[in-house]
Enzyme design. Structure first.
Site, PDB file in Angstrom:
ATOM      1  N   SER A 126     -66.608   6.864  40.423  1.00  0.00           N
ATOM      2  CA  SER A 126     -67.385   8.211  41.001  1.00  0.00           C
ATOM      3  C   SER A 126     -67.905   8.243  42.288  1.00  0.00           C
ATOM      4  O   SER A 126     -68.434   7.216  42.926  1.00  0.00           O
ATOM      5  CB  SER A 126     -68.034   8.579  40.544  1.00  0.00           C
ATOM      6  OG  SER A 126     -68.960   9.918  39.824  1.00  0.00           O
ATOM      7  N   PRO A 127     -68.343   9.090  43.330  1.00  0.00           N
ATOM      8  CA  PRO A 127     -69.087   9.368  43.959  1.00  0.00           C
ATOM      9  C   PRO A 127     -70.431   8.963  43.686  1.00  0.00           C
ATOM     10  O   PRO A 127     -71.260   9.272  43.229  1.00  0.00           O
ATOM     11  CB  PRO A 127     -69.891  11.030  44.034  1.00  0.00           C
ATOM     12  CG  PRO A 127     -67.965  11.796  43.512  1.00  0.00           C
ATOM     13  CD  PRO A 127     -67.857  10.971  42.614  1.00  0.00           C
ATOM     14  N   ARG A 140     -71.913   3.830  37.788  1.00  0.00           N
ATOM     15  CA  ARG A 140     -72.265   2.147  37.447  1.00  0.00           C
ATOM     16  C   ARG A 140     -71.363   0.661  37.362  1.00  0.00           C
ATOM     17  O   ARG A 140     -71.846   0.138  37.893  1.00  0.00           O
ATOM     18  CB  ARG A 140     -73.632   2.201  36.853  1.00  0.00           C
ATOM     19  CG  ARG A 140     -75.114   2.985  37.125  1.00  0.00           C
ATOM     20  CD  ARG A 140     -75.645   3.523  36.218  1.00  0.00           C
ATOM     21  NE  ARG A 140     -77.015   4.683  36.665  1.00  0.00           N
ATOM     22  CZ  ARG A 140     -77.753   5.568  35.980  1.00  0.00           C
ATOM     23  NH1 ARG A 140     -78.054   5.014  34.866  1.00  0.00           N
ATOM     24  NH2 ARG A 140     -78.541   6.346  36.395  1.00  0.00           N
ATOM     25  N   ARG A 187     -66.226  19.567  41.818  1.00  0.00           N
ATOM     26  CA  ARG A 187     -67.622  19.217  41.270  1.00  0.00           C
ATOM     27  C   ARG A 187     -68.450  20.015  40.794  1.00  0.00           C
ATOM     28  O   ARG A 187     -68.828  21.195  41.911  1.00  0.00           O
ATOM     29  CB  ARG A 187     -68.568  17.533  41.861  1.00  0.00           C
ATOM     30  CG  ARG A 187     -69.367  17.642  40.563  1.00  0.00           C
ATOM     31  CD  ARG A 187     -69.941  15.828  40.628  1.00  0.00           C
ATOM     32  NE  ARG A 187     -69.248  14.915  40.328  1.00  0.00           N
ATOM     33  CZ  ARG A 187     -69.236  13.447  40.253  1.00  0.00           C
ATOM     34  NH1 ARG A 187     -70.888  13.024  40.446  1.00  0.00           N
ATOM     35  NH2 ARG A 187     -68.586  12.730  39.584  1.00  0.00           N
ATOM     36  N   TYR A 190     -77.311  20.987  44.238  1.00  0.00           N
ATOM     37  CA  TYR A 190     -77.278  20.918  45.625  1.00  0.00           C
ATOM     38  C   TYR A 190     -77.198  22.896  45.983  1.00  0.00           C
ATOM     39  O   TYR A 190     -76.761  23.259  45.033  1.00  0.00           O
ATOM     40  CB  TYR A 190     -76.670  19.982  46.268  1.00  0.00           C
ATOM     41  CG  TYR A 190     -76.619  18.561  45.861  1.00  0.00           C
ATOM     42  CD1 TYR A 190     -77.795  18.648  46.433  1.00  0.00           C
ATOM     43  CD2 TYR A 190     -75.983  17.854  45.200  1.00  0.00           C
ATOM     44  CE1 TYR A 190     -78.242  17.434  46.133  1.00  0.00           C
ATOM     45  CE2 TYR A 190     -76.501  16.993  44.473  1.00  0.00           C
ATOM     46  CZ  TYR A 190     -77.371  15.905  45.253  1.00  0.00           C
ATOM     47  OH  TYR A 190     -78.079  15.057  45.352  1.00  0.00           O
ATOM     48  N   GLN A 239     -65.643  13.410  49.376  1.00  0.00           N
ATOM     49  CA  GLN A 239     -66.264  14.784  48.530  1.00  0.00           C
ATOM     50  C   GLN A 239     -68.109  15.377  49.413  1.00  0.00           C
ATOM     51  O   GLN A 239     -68.602  14.993  49.859  1.00  0.00           O
ATOM     52  CB  GLN A 239     -67.480  14.086  47.437  1.00  0.00           C
ATOM     53  CG  GLN A 239     -67.898  15.302  46.560  1.00  0.00           C
ATOM     54  CD  GLN A 239     -69.475  14.682  45.829  1.00  0.00           C
ATOM     55  OE1 GLN A 239     -71.220  14.309  46.298  1.00  0.00           O
ATOM     56  NE2 GLN A 239     -68.831  14.612  44.095  1.00  0.00           N
TER      57      GLN A 239
END
Length: 772
Positions: A418-419, A720, A626, A578, A497
Site C-alpha cells: 500500500s502507498p 504496516r 483511491r 487531500y 500514486q
C-alpha cells in the site's frame, strides 16, 4: 456479602450459582418476573470454549448439560436448489427451557433464594440494602435505562425482521437456506437442540439423549421484503404457516410452531460503562450480539464466569468490578464486531446471490471474519479444495497466489504494498532511501508495489519531505527506482500514486508532529472550500476557476513524467481529505458554483482531472482511483455515495477502485478492527461490478486468502505488515508451502526461503514424576 440478582435468565442464574458455590455464606436472591418455565426462545447454542469454562467452574452444572446436549459438526448451505456441506465445526445445543431447569436445580441445591413471578425492587433500593446488585434483566433492561446517564448506552436498530420458531424434528446439521421469492430474499437459520427420533433419516450427524426431537428455526428478511410479503398484516399463526410453506423443502413439509413469537428487529446494545457503585450489568443488559454468530446466552454465561472469578480474586468490590469490565469489554467488543459483520452480510444477502455456488457458501461461512480460509482448511479440507477449484486456483496454489489482470498488466499475485508516505525526499526528489525501501518490497514478492503519494506541485506537498513529479529531475530519480524493480524483481510491478495535499499541506514531518503546521517557510494552501483541517490549522484559500485549470494541468504533466519514468500503473489519490477528496465530501466542499452541492457537482473536478490524466497515460497501462468510502463523521460521505463515486470513475475508465476510508475530517470516529474497511470494498465490487483493492488492518495471509476466495475483493493492499517485514509475501508463501511462479525468491535469497532453526526440539520428554 448480600447479593441481589435482577433477572432469572441463564446469565443471572449462573452468576448466582457460581457466587454461592464459591462462598456458601453469601446470601443471594434472584428476582424473576416470569414463571419458572416461561421462556421465549427454543434452543441455545454454546461453544466448546464456553463449556470448558463451565466444566472448570462447576462440574455439576457441566455434567447436567453434557447429558442433554445435541452435538453436530456440519453446516449445510442450501441455495438455488443446491446443498453444500462443510464439516468439522463442532456445535452443542440444548433446549432453553431445559437449561433454565438445570440452573434452577443447581441454585436451589446451593441455597440461592429464587423468587419467580416477582418484580425486583427498584435498583436504587437494592443498592442501599445489598452489597452487590447484578442487573441481568435483558436487552430491554430497566436497570440500564434507570442509570442511562452513567452507563451511557447506545442502542442501534437494524434492517431485517426476524422471528423465532421451532420444528418438532431435528435437523441433521446447522442449516442456512435461502429462498428467492417474488417479494425478495428470505433466509432460514436452523439447528437441532433435541435429538432426532430413531425413525428420522438421516440421523447419523447428531448424538445425544433420544427423547423429543426439535430444532430452532429463525426466519429473517429485509424490512421491505417483510412488508411486501404481507407479514406486517398477519397474525402469529398466519406468519408461522406462511414461513413453513416458504421453507417447506428444509422442513420436509412439516409444520412450524411458535411460543408467543413475534416479528422483531435486532437491536445492538453497547454500553460505555458496565458498573455504577455496587451495581453491575451482565449479559444482554450490557451488550448484545446478533444471533447469526452465536447465542446471547453464551456471552451472558461467560460474563457470569468472569464476574465470579474477579470477585474471588480481587480484594475489594470496586477492584473486582473494574477487573470484570477490563476483562470482558475487549472480548465483547471483538464479538460485537464479528456479529455486526455477520448481521450486515445477511442484510445484504441479495448482493451475493449471483456468486458461484461454492464461493457463495464459502462467503457465508466466513462472513464474520472469525472463520477464515485457514480455519476451514483445517476443519474441512475437501470443502475448501472444492471452493478453490471452482475459483480457479491451480493445485497447491493458495488464492492469494493466483494472477490478476488489469488492462495490459498481469499481476503475478494479489498482494499490493500500500502507498505509505516516507517523508524522506529532498526538494521532491526520491533518493537512496526510496530506492532501498521500494526495491526491498519488490524483492519481497508483492505483485504490485505502490509509491507514497507523489505530489504534482511544490504547493501540493504535505510536508517538505514529500516526493514529487513536477520536474524532470524528479522523473529521472523515479526512473532509477523503476529500472531497479524491473531488472531485479521482474515479476513485480510498480505503481505511482499522484495527489495534491489541498488543505492538509504545509505541515511538519510525521514524526515531528502529524498534521501540525510548519513553524516557518510555509506555502499557500488551497482547497475546495476555505475550511481548515483542524480548528487550530491554517485556513486554505478556495480554489478559483483559474487555479482548477492550473492544477489539472499539473496532474497531467506529472502523469506524463510518470509514464516516462517507467511506472506500470497510476493511481489518482481522491481520498483522505487531500485536494480531490476535499471536493468529494460534503463536509469539506461548501461551494455554490458548478463544483459544489450535489454529488454530481462534487464529482466534477475529480473526474476532470481523471479524464485529463487518462488522456496522457499510456492506453495499455491501468489507472486506479483511491477513495474514502466513508468519512466516519455525521453528514459526510456515505457508503451509498461511495458506490456512486466508484461508479462514476469506473464509467470514465478506472480499471479498479482502491477503497479506503476516513482521514477527511479531524473529528472522525472510525470503527477500527481487523479488516474493518473491507466491507466498503465488498459493496462497491458487487454493486458497481468493478475490480477493487481492499485495505484496512489486513494483517495476515489467512485474511488475504479469505477475502479473495470469498469474492469480497480482487487485491489486498497492506502497509504496516510490509514495514514490519519487507518479505511479507515470500514468507506467506513459505509458511503455506507454496513454491510456484507467483512467489519466486530472488536467486541471492533462495537459501533463506526456509525458516531458520531456532534450537533443539527433539529432547526426550520426562516420563515419570517422582514425589518425595
Amino acid at each position: 456479602m448480600r447479593v441481589a440478582v435482577i433477572g432469572g435468565g441463564p446469565g443471572g442464574l449462573y452468576a448466582a450459582a457460581l457466587l454461592k458455590r464459591l462462598d456458601p455464606a453469601r446470601e443471594i436472591t434472584v428476582w424473576e418476573r416470569n414463571a419458572p418455565d416461561d421462556t421465549f426462545g427454543f434452543g441455545v447454542v454454546l461453544s466448546d470454549e464456553t463449556l470448558g469454562g463451565i466444566e472448570h467452574a462447576d462440574p455439576v452444572v457441566y455434567e447436567a448439560l453434557r447429558r442433554e446436549f445435541v452435538r453436530w459438526d456440519d453446516i449445510d448451505i442450501v441455495h438455488r436448489g443446491t446443498r453444500h456441506t462443510s464439516g468439522g465445526h463442532g456445535f452443542a445445543a440444548l433446549g432453553r427451557r431445559r437449561l433454565l431447569r438445570i440452573l434452577h436445580e443447581r441454585c436451589r441445591a446451593l441455597g440461592v433464594d429464587l423468587r419467580f413471578r416477582t418484580e425486583a425492587p427498584h435498583p436504587e433500593r437494592l443498592s442501599r440494602t445489598y452489597d452487590l446488585v447484578i442487573a441481568a434483566d435483558g436487552v430491554h433492561s430497566a436497570t440500564r435505562e434507570a442509570y442511562a446517564h452513567v452507563f451511557r448506552p447506545r442502542v442501534t436498530g437494524h434492517r431485517c425482521r426476524y422471528i423465532w420458531l421451532a420444528a418438532d424434528f431435528a435437523l441433521d446439521a446447522f442449516r442456512f437456506e435461502i429462498a428467492e421469492t417474488e417479494h425478495g430474499v428470505m433466509q432460514l437459520h436452523g439447528y437441532p437442540y433435541s435429538c432426532p427420533s430413531p425413525d428420522h433419516h438421516p440421523s447419523t450427524r447428531t448424538s445425544g439423549p433420544r427423547d423429543e426431537s426439535a430444532s430452532t428455526v429463525i426466519v429473517e428478511m429485509r424490512e421491505e421484503v417483510w412488508r411486501a410479503a404481507g407479514f406486517d398484516t398477519m397474525d402469529e399463526q398466519e406468519s408461522v404457516e406462511r414461513c413453513a410453506k416458504i421453507f417447506a423443502d428444509a422442513l420436509g413439509g412439516r409444520p412450524l410452531r411458535s411460543n408467543k413469537s413475534a416479528w422483531t428487529t435486532f437491536r445492538t446494545v453497547v454500553t460505555e460503562r458496565w458498573s455504577h457503585g455496587n451495581l453491575v450489568l451482565l449479559g444482554d443488559a450490557a451488550h448484545t450480539a446478533h444471533f447469526s454468530i452465536g447465542s446471547g446466552t453464551k456471552l451472558a454465561v461467560e460474563d457470569a464466569l468472569a464476574l465470579a472469578a474477579c470477585l474471588d480474586e480481587q480484594p475489594s468490590l470496586p477492584e473486582a468490578l473494574t477487573a470484570y469490565e477490563e476483562e470482558r469489554k475487549p472480548v465483547v467488543a471483538s464479538t460485537q464486531r464479528a456479529a455486526r459483520a455477520s448481521l450486515e452480510w445477511f442484510e445484504n444477502l441479495d448482493r451475493y446471490l449471483g456468486q458461484p455456488p461454492r464461493q457463495f457458501a464459502f462467503n457465508l461461512l466466513t462472513r464474520s471474519r472469525r472463520v477464515t480460509h485457514g480455519n476451514l482448511r483445517l476443519r474441512d479440507p475437501r470443502f475448501t479444495d472444492a471452493v478453490e477449484r471452482e475459483f480457479g486456483c491451480p493445485p497447491g496454489t493458495p488464492p492469494m497466489f493466483t494472477p490478476f489482470r488489469l488492462r495490459g498488466l498481469t499481476l503475478r499475485n494479489r498482494v499490493v504494498v500500500s502507498p505509505m508516505d516516507m517523508y524522506s525526499a529532498t526538494d521532491g526528489v526520491p533518493g537512496d532511501f526510496h530506492l532501498v525501501h521500494l526495491g526491498a518490497r519488490a524483492l519481497g514478492g508483492a505483485g504490485l508495489v505502490m509509491t507514497e503519494m507523489v505530489c504534482v506541485s511544490p504547493e501540493g506537498r504535505i510536508t517538505p519531505g514529500c516526493a514529487g513529479l513536477w520536474t524532470g529531475r524528479q522523473a529521472d530519480a523515479w526512473r532509477r527506482i523503476t529500472d531497479f524493480v524491473h531488472q531485479q524483481a521482474p515479476d513485480s510491478a510498480i505503481g505511482v500514486q499522484l495527489g495534491h495535499s489541498g488543505r492538509k499541506g504545509s505541515t511538519r514531518l510525521m514524526w515531528e508532529g502529524m498534521d501540525e503546521p510548519l513553524p516557518r517557510d510555509n506555502w499557500p494552501l488551497v482547497a475546495a472550500s476555505p475550511l481548515p483541517y483542524r480548528p487550530d490549522g491554517r485556513i486554505p484559500g478556495q480554489v478559483t476557476r483559474a487555479q482548477l485549470t492550473d492544477i489539472r494541468e499539473q496532474f497531467t504533466a506529472a502523469a506524463w513524467r510518470a509514464a516516462r519514468a517507467g511506472f506500470d500503473l497510476l493511481e489518482l489519490h481522491c481520498a483522505h481529505g487531500y485536494l480531490l477528496s476535499g471536493f468529494l465530501s460534503p463536509l469539506t466542499n461548501r461551494r455554490t458554483d458548478a463544483y459544489g452541492g450535489s454529488l454530481d457537482k462534487r464529482l466534477r473536478f475529480p473526474l476532470e482531472v481523471f479524464d485529463a490524466v487518462r488522456g496522457v497515460w499510456p492506453e495499455d497501462r491501468p489507472m486506479t482511483v483511491r477513495i474514502s468510502a466513508t468519512d466516519w463523521a455525521e453528514g459526510g460521505t456515505t457508503a451509498a455515495e461511495a458506490v456512486e463515486i466508484a461508479r462514476a470513475f469506473a464509467a470514465h475508465g478506472a480499471d479498479a477502485i482502491d477503497v479506503s476510508t476516513g482521514q477527511v475530517v479531524a473529528d472522525e470516529r472510525p470503527e477500527f478492527g481487523r479488516s474493518y474497511q473491507t466491507p466498503f470494498a465488498d459493496r462497491i465490487r458487487h454493486e458497481v461490478d468493478v475490480p477493487v483493492i481492499a485495505v484496512g488492518a489486513i494483517s495476515s495471509w489467512d485474511d488475504v486468502n479469505s477475502l479473495i476466495l470469498a469474492g469480497r475483493t480482487d487485491l489486498c493492499a497492506l502497509a504496516r505488515p510490509h514495514l514490519y517485514d519487507p518479505h511479507w509475501t515470500l514468507h506467506a508463501a513459505a509458511e503455506q508451502g507454496y513454491t510456484g511462479p507467483a512467489a519466486v525468491w530472488p536467486a541471492p535469497y533462495r537459501a533463506g526461503s526456509r525458516r531458520p532453526q531456532t534450537g533443539r526440539t527433539d529432547a526426550p520428554k520426562p516420563r515419570l514424576a517422582l514425589g518425595g
